[in-house]
Design a protein around this motif. Sequence first.
Motif, PDB file in Angstrom:
ATOM      1  N   MET A   1       0.834  -1.194   0.000  1.00  0.00           N
ATOM      2  CA  MET A   1       0.000   0.000   0.000  1.00  0.00           C
ATOM      3  C   MET A   1       0.867   1.243   0.000  1.00  0.00           C
ATOM      4  SD  MET A   1      -2.554   1.004   2.890  1.00  0.00           S
ATOM      5  CE  MET A   1      -3.126   2.642   3.055  1.00  0.00           C
ATOM      6  N   ILE A   2       0.406   2.229  -0.714  1.00  0.00           N
ATOM      7  CA  ILE A   2       1.234   3.414  -0.913  1.00  0.00           C
ATOM      8  C   ILE A   2       1.259   4.264   0.354  1.00  0.00           C
ATOM      9  CG2 ILE A   2       1.544   5.472  -2.332  1.00  0.00           C
ATOM     10  CD1 ILE A   2      -0.284   3.822  -4.393  1.00  0.00           C
ATOM     11  N   VAL A   3       2.484   4.576   0.782  1.00  0.00           N
ATOM     12  CA  VAL A   3       2.673   5.328   2.022  1.00  0.00           C
ATOM     13  C   VAL A   3       2.018   6.697   1.936  1.00  0.00           C
ATOM     14  CG1 VAL A   3       4.404   6.329   3.555  1.00  0.00           C
ATOM     15  CG2 VAL A   3       4.824   4.117   2.493  1.00  0.00           C
ATOM     16  N   TRP A   4       2.162   7.340   0.765  1.00  0.00           N
ATOM     17  CA  TRP A   4       1.620   8.695   0.624  1.00  0.00           C
ATOM     18  C   TRP A   4       0.117   8.726   0.819  1.00  0.00           C
ATOM     19  CZ3 TRP A   4       4.860  12.195   1.495  1.00  0.00           C
ATOM     20  CH2 TRP A   4       6.191  12.061   1.085  1.00  0.00           C
ATOM     21  N   SER A   5      -0.561   7.686   0.328  1.00  0.00           N
ATOM     22  CA  SER A   5      -2.017   7.641   0.505  1.00  0.00           C
ATOM     23  C   SER A   5      -2.355   7.584   1.984  1.00  0.00           C
ATOM     24  CB  SER A   5      -2.592   6.418  -0.195  1.00  0.00           C
ATOM     25  OG  SER A   5      -2.111   6.337  -1.499  1.00  0.00           O
ATOM     26  N   THR A   6      -1.544   6.800   2.731  1.00  0.00           N
ATOM     27  CA  THR A   6      -1.791   6.681   4.166  1.00  0.00           C
ATOM     28  C   THR A   6      -1.574   8.022   4.855  1.00  0.00           C
ATOM     29  OG1 THR A   6      -0.729   4.559   3.902  1.00  0.00           O
ATOM     30  CG2 THR A   6      -1.352   5.190   6.125  1.00  0.00           C
ATOM     31  N   ILE A   7      -0.501   8.690   4.475  1.00  0.00           N
ATOM     32  CA  ILE A   7      -0.228  10.004   5.079  1.00  0.00           C
ATOM     33  C   ILE A   7      -1.348  10.974   4.723  1.00  0.00           C
ATOM     34  CG2 ILE A   7       1.339  11.988   5.061  1.00  0.00           C
ATOM     35  CD1 ILE A   7       3.642   9.993   4.711  1.00  0.00           C
ATOM     36  N   GLY A   8      -1.777  10.911   3.462  1.00  0.00           N
ATOM     37  CA  GLY A   8      -2.890  11.758   3.029  1.00  0.00           C
ATOM     38  C   GLY A   8      -4.143  11.489   3.844  1.00  0.00           C
ATOM     39  N   MET A   9      -4.441  10.188   4.046  1.00  0.00           N
ATOM     40  CA  MET A   9      -5.628   9.822   4.836  1.00  0.00           C
ATOM     41  C   MET A   9      -5.503  10.349   6.258  1.00  0.00           C
ATOM     42  SD  MET A   9      -6.958   6.024   3.829  1.00  0.00           S
ATOM     43  CE  MET A   9      -5.482   5.147   4.257  1.00  0.00           C
ATOM     44  N   ALA A 318      -7.909  -4.481   3.929  1.00  0.00           N
ATOM     45  CA  ALA A 318      -6.723  -3.942   4.588  1.00  0.00           C
ATOM     46  C   ALA A 318      -6.131  -5.028   5.468  1.00  0.00           C
ATOM     47  CB  ALA A 318      -7.087  -2.727   5.428  1.00  0.00           C
ATOM     48  N   ARG A 319      -4.814  -5.166   5.438  1.00  0.00           N
ATOM     49  CA  ARG A 319      -4.172  -6.096   6.356  1.00  0.00           C
ATOM     50  C   ARG A 319      -3.942  -5.390   7.682  1.00  0.00           C
ATOM     51  NH1 ARG A 319       0.690  -7.871   2.608  1.00  0.00           N
ATOM     52  NH2 ARG A 319       0.212  -5.806   1.834  1.00  0.00           N
ATOM     53  N   GLY A 320      -3.738  -6.183   8.743  1.00  0.00           N
ATOM     54  CA  GLY A 320      -3.502  -5.613  10.069  1.00  0.00           C
ATOM     55  C   GLY A 320      -2.417  -4.563  10.039  1.00  0.00           C
ATOM     56  N   ARG A 321      -1.327  -4.871   9.316  1.00  0.00           N
ATOM     57  CA  ARG A 321      -0.193  -3.941   9.311  1.00  0.00           C
ATOM     58  C   ARG A 321      -0.574  -2.611   8.662  1.00  0.00           C
ATOM     59  NH1 ARG A 321       3.009  -7.329   4.720  1.00  0.00           N
ATOM     60  NH2 ARG A 321       2.330  -9.004   6.063  1.00  0.00           N
ATOM     61  N   GLU A 322      -1.519  -2.648   7.709  1.00  0.00           N
ATOM     62  CA  GLU A 322      -1.909  -1.399   7.061  1.00  0.00           C
ATOM     63  C   GLU A 322      -2.741  -0.519   7.991  1.00  0.00           C
ATOM     64  OE1 GLU A 322      -1.508  -3.267   2.654  1.00  0.00           O
ATOM     65  OE2 GLU A 322      -3.257  -3.657   3.879  1.00  0.00           O
ATOM     66  N   VAL A 323      -3.566  -1.197   8.809  1.00  0.00           N
ATOM     67  CA  VAL A 323      -4.321  -0.452   9.814  1.00  0.00           C
ATOM     68  C   VAL A 323      -3.358   0.108  10.855  1.00  0.00           C
ATOM     69  CG1 VAL A 323      -6.040  -0.656  11.647  1.00  0.00           C
ATOM     70  CG2 VAL A 323      -6.427  -1.772   9.445  1.00  0.00           C
ATOM     71  N   LEU A 324      -2.383  -0.734  11.236  1.00  0.00           N
ATOM     72  CA  LEU A 324      -1.371  -0.298  12.203  1.00  0.00           C
ATOM     73  C   LEU A 324      -0.653   0.945  11.707  1.00  0.00           C
ATOM     74  CD1 LEU A 324       0.342  -1.616  14.807  1.00  0.00           C
ATOM     75  CD2 LEU A 324       2.066  -1.753  13.044  1.00  0.00           C
ATOM     76  N   TRP A 325      -0.202   0.892  10.456  1.00  0.00           N
ATOM     77  CA  TRP A 325       0.505   2.027   9.873  1.00  0.00           C
ATOM     78  C   TRP A 325      -0.360   3.275   9.850  1.00  0.00           C
ATOM     79  CZ3 TRP A 325       5.271   3.083   9.645  1.00  0.00           C
ATOM     80  CH2 TRP A 325       6.230   2.070   9.491  1.00  0.00           C
ATOM     81  N   GLN A 326      -1.634   3.063   9.502  1.00  0.00           N
ATOM     82  CA  GLN A 326      -2.523   4.214   9.417  1.00  0.00           C
ATOM     83  C   GLN A 326      -2.566   4.979  10.746  1.00  0.00           C
ATOM     84  OE1 GLN A 326      -6.602   3.317   8.581  1.00  0.00           O
ATOM     85  NE2 GLN A 326      -7.190   5.436   8.966  1.00  0.00           N
TER      86      GLN A 326
ATOM     87  N   LEU B  81      -5.565 -20.254   5.540  1.00  0.00           N
ATOM     88  CA  LEU B  81      -4.857 -19.004   5.247  1.00  0.00           C
ATOM     89  C   LEU B  81      -4.658 -18.201   6.523  1.00  0.00           C
ATOM     90  CD1 LEU B  81      -6.700 -17.803   2.003  1.00  0.00           C
ATOM     91  CD2 LEU B  81      -4.547 -19.060   2.165  1.00  0.00           C
ATOM     92  N   SER B  82      -3.583 -17.457   6.557  1.00  0.00           N
ATOM     93  CA  SER B  82      -3.339 -16.578   7.705  1.00  0.00           C
ATOM     94  C   SER B  82      -4.309 -15.400   7.625  1.00  0.00           C
ATOM     95  CB  SER B  82      -1.905 -16.069   7.676  1.00  0.00           C
ATOM     96  OG  SER B  82      -1.749 -15.143   6.620  1.00  0.00           O
ATOM     97  N   ARG B  83      -4.347 -14.673   8.730  1.00  0.00           N
ATOM     98  CA  ARG B  83      -5.191 -13.478   8.803  1.00  0.00           C
ATOM     99  C   ARG B  83      -4.887 -12.517   7.643  1.00  0.00           C
ATOM    100  NH1 ARG B  83      -7.576  -9.944  13.001  1.00  0.00           N
ATOM    101  NH2 ARG B  83      -6.617  -7.936  12.565  1.00  0.00           N
ATOM    102  N   ASP B  84      -3.607 -12.302   7.393  1.00  0.00           N
ATOM    103  CA  ASP B  84      -3.209 -11.384   6.322  1.00  0.00           C
ATOM    104  C   ASP B  84      -3.564 -11.936   4.940  1.00  0.00           C
ATOM    105  OD1 ASP B  84      -2.315  -9.424   7.945  1.00  0.00           O
ATOM    106  OD2 ASP B  84      -0.180  -9.722   7.552  1.00  0.00           O
ATOM    107  N   GLN B  85      -3.384 -13.251   4.766  1.00  0.00           N
ATOM    108  CA  GLN B  85      -3.716 -13.846   3.473  1.00  0.00           C
ATOM    109  C   GLN B  85      -5.217 -13.765   3.211  1.00  0.00           C
ATOM    110  OE1 GLN B  85      -1.729 -17.577   4.306  1.00  0.00           O
ATOM    111  NE2 GLN B  85      -0.321 -17.245   2.568  1.00  0.00           N
ATOM    112  N   GLN B  86      -6.012 -13.931   4.288  1.00  0.00           N
ATOM    113  CA  GLN B  86      -7.463 -13.775   4.147  1.00  0.00           C
ATOM    114  C   GLN B  86      -7.806 -12.342   3.728  1.00  0.00           C
ATOM    115  OE1 GLN B  86      -9.353 -15.174   7.733  1.00  0.00           O
ATOM    116  NE2 GLN B  86      -8.952 -17.320   7.231  1.00  0.00           N
ATOM    117  N   ALA B  87      -7.046 -11.374   4.307  1.00  0.00           N
ATOM    118  CA  ALA B  87      -7.273  -9.970   3.927  1.00  0.00           C
ATOM    119  C   ALA B  87      -6.971  -9.777   2.440  1.00  0.00           C
ATOM    120  CB  ALA B  87      -6.395  -9.041   4.773  1.00  0.00           C
ATOM    121  N   LEU B  88      -5.895 -10.407   1.987  1.00  0.00           N
ATOM    122  CA  LEU B  88      -5.528 -10.275   0.570  1.00  0.00           C
ATOM    123  C   LEU B  88      -6.581 -10.951  -0.319  1.00  0.00           C
ATOM    124  CD1 LEU B  88      -1.669 -10.847   0.765  1.00  0.00           C
ATOM    125  CD2 LEU B  88      -2.883  -8.712   0.295  1.00  0.00           C
ATOM    126  N   LEU B  89      -7.132 -12.073   0.146  1.00  0.00           N
ATOM    127  CA  LEU B  89      -8.192 -12.762  -0.600  1.00  0.00           C
ATOM    128  C   LEU B  89      -9.402 -11.832  -0.755  1.00  0.00           C
ATOM    129  CD1 LEU B  89      -9.221 -15.804  -1.481  1.00  0.00           C
ATOM    130  CD2 LEU B  89     -10.545 -15.576   0.615  1.00  0.00           C
TER     131      LEU B  89
END
Lengths: 402, 239
Positions: A1-9, A318-326, B81-89
């Motif tokens: 995911m693009i960092v700039w979009s996150t910063i923008g958000m 969104a993956r957990g890490r993307e929410v974390l980053w946000q 699938l892992s939590r992240d892989q499910q997110a990607l799905l």
Amino acid sequence: MIVWSTIGMSLRQIGRNKMRSFLTALGIVIGVGAVIAMVHLGDAATRNVTDRISAMGQNLLMVQPGTRRRGPGGSRSEAKPFDERVVRALESEVSGAIFAPSASSRATVVLGNTNWPTTVTGTTNGFFKIRDWPVVEGREFEAGELRAATPVCIVGKTIVDEVFGGTGALDAQLRVGKLSCRVIGVLESKSSMMGQDQDDLVLMPLSTFQRRIAGNWDISMVYVSALVDGTTEEVQSQIETVLREKRRIAPGADDDFNVRDMAEIAETVSGTFEALSMLLSFIAAVSLLVGGIGIMNIMLVSVTERTREIGIRLAIGARGREVLWQFLIESAVLSGIGGLLGIGVGLGGAYGLCQLAEFTFAPVPSIIVIAFLISAVIGVMFGFWPAYKAARLDPIEALRHE
Amino acid sequence: MGGAVHGAHLIEMRGITKYYGKGEALVRALDGIDVTIDDGEFVAVMGSSGSGKSTCMNILGALDTPTGGEYLFKGVNVARLSRDQQALLRREYIGFVFQSFNLLPRTSALENVELPLVYRGVHRRQRRQRAMEMLDLVGLSDRAHHTPAELSGGQQQRVAIARALATDPSVLFADEPTGNLDSKRSAEVLDFLADLNRQQGITIVMVTHEPELAEWAKRVLWFSDGRLVKDGTPAEVAA
């Protein structure tokens, strides 16, 4: 995911809640502002004091009767004063230095109806060179005047302003105590030092002072200047040897005089100021910590409040890490904005206080950069726990959240 | 998801169970579901509340993991699938439409539609363009800069559909998509979904508890007490 979009958000999110964002950042603003102001003020004060001290003269030593006391302005205890004989001995036996014996007392100068209490100092022409304090109008003492105790005097800028009303001092007759003196010169203006006006003084030949003002032959201080840079220590030890001999101090006994080195005094004073500003900056840093906790608090509230939003984001992919980053970026941006505002407030405050205290203000770029980075780091540090909480949310639970 | 198996069913559930609680308090929300759904279907999932249809939908959408059984999406076992892989799905293949719209508040319709594209890393300009196309498709291009609060319920749901379609998903899961709309708006939304299914071949799985809405679907799955009890055309299931 693009960092700039996150910063923008993050920026948009912060913009949506302006009042809350401002209040959240306020802790950081105050913390960073306090640190910046303290460091700059301490820096300016230290610089001011050391400048003033070094302005007293290059390689300056001051020799006084009495045992040594540490620290600036250490006064002397009871000891017999110096006399002509000691000064002559110093001049002949100590090489590579010039000497200016002096004696001072308080006296009132009178001109017409004006009375002005001031300090009268009797000294020799060496004074002007050693103290790096030239006569800007008129002339120095003549050899004949020094020998014959002629009633002439050289006045400081304050005397010119306060007694003569700014001009016309040269060649005027000024009464100093009971003695009428002709003004033959005006000293260059030196600004005040630690609240003391240095220009408030009258100089006269040492012999004139001794004979007509003090009524004795005492010399209360000898100003010394080493002629070659870096030789003050050597000169100092020579002076000590000569004085111990002339004043008949038994080996092993304490000196009954003291030699003070201005560079040493400057170091001591600036060391004290630095320690003080370190302490104040530390206290200010505690408020920065409190600001960080404020950010964490609001971010935790924000995560709870926006649980549903987090659920939507997770459902959308969104993956957990993307929410974390946000959330991390959001708190870092919030804290960074607080830091920028704090830098502005701190610099403004320090500038204002420097104006009041008559210090020269100069920005310290390193501390400005460090303060900004620290504020961003605080945002990340204190934003991590809330962001981690957000990232770990269960999408279904989060979507059901009202 | 490089592991997609060609030729497999889009969706295949084998003996899926979902239990909550333990011992005496054990609730069997899903009690052994076997079902397959293929590309291009329009399926209505029905049943009374507590029948397990929503739980099933969450598992289908890879939002929840089953207690037991196998759920294959394009041949991939989602439970492994892992939590992240499910997110990607979800990001790559699935679009969601919710009963309560679930648009981000105080965020324009355009930005809401852009959101899944942000996570896909689509560049700003393309993202904008794609989002505008989607809003155009649902007939709301003139409302692009309105926030959800400035839109009617029907318009909000159309924005939500535009958002779900923005990533060109393999399947659209709609959980009571008309639950918060009056019957006229409901009909509009369902007409729109049916058109999407018919004209663009998008697979749609829709949860509803209103039998008349199931008429739009080609196939109805009827849940009761955590089991799939009926599977057929709307007419067959109604009979």
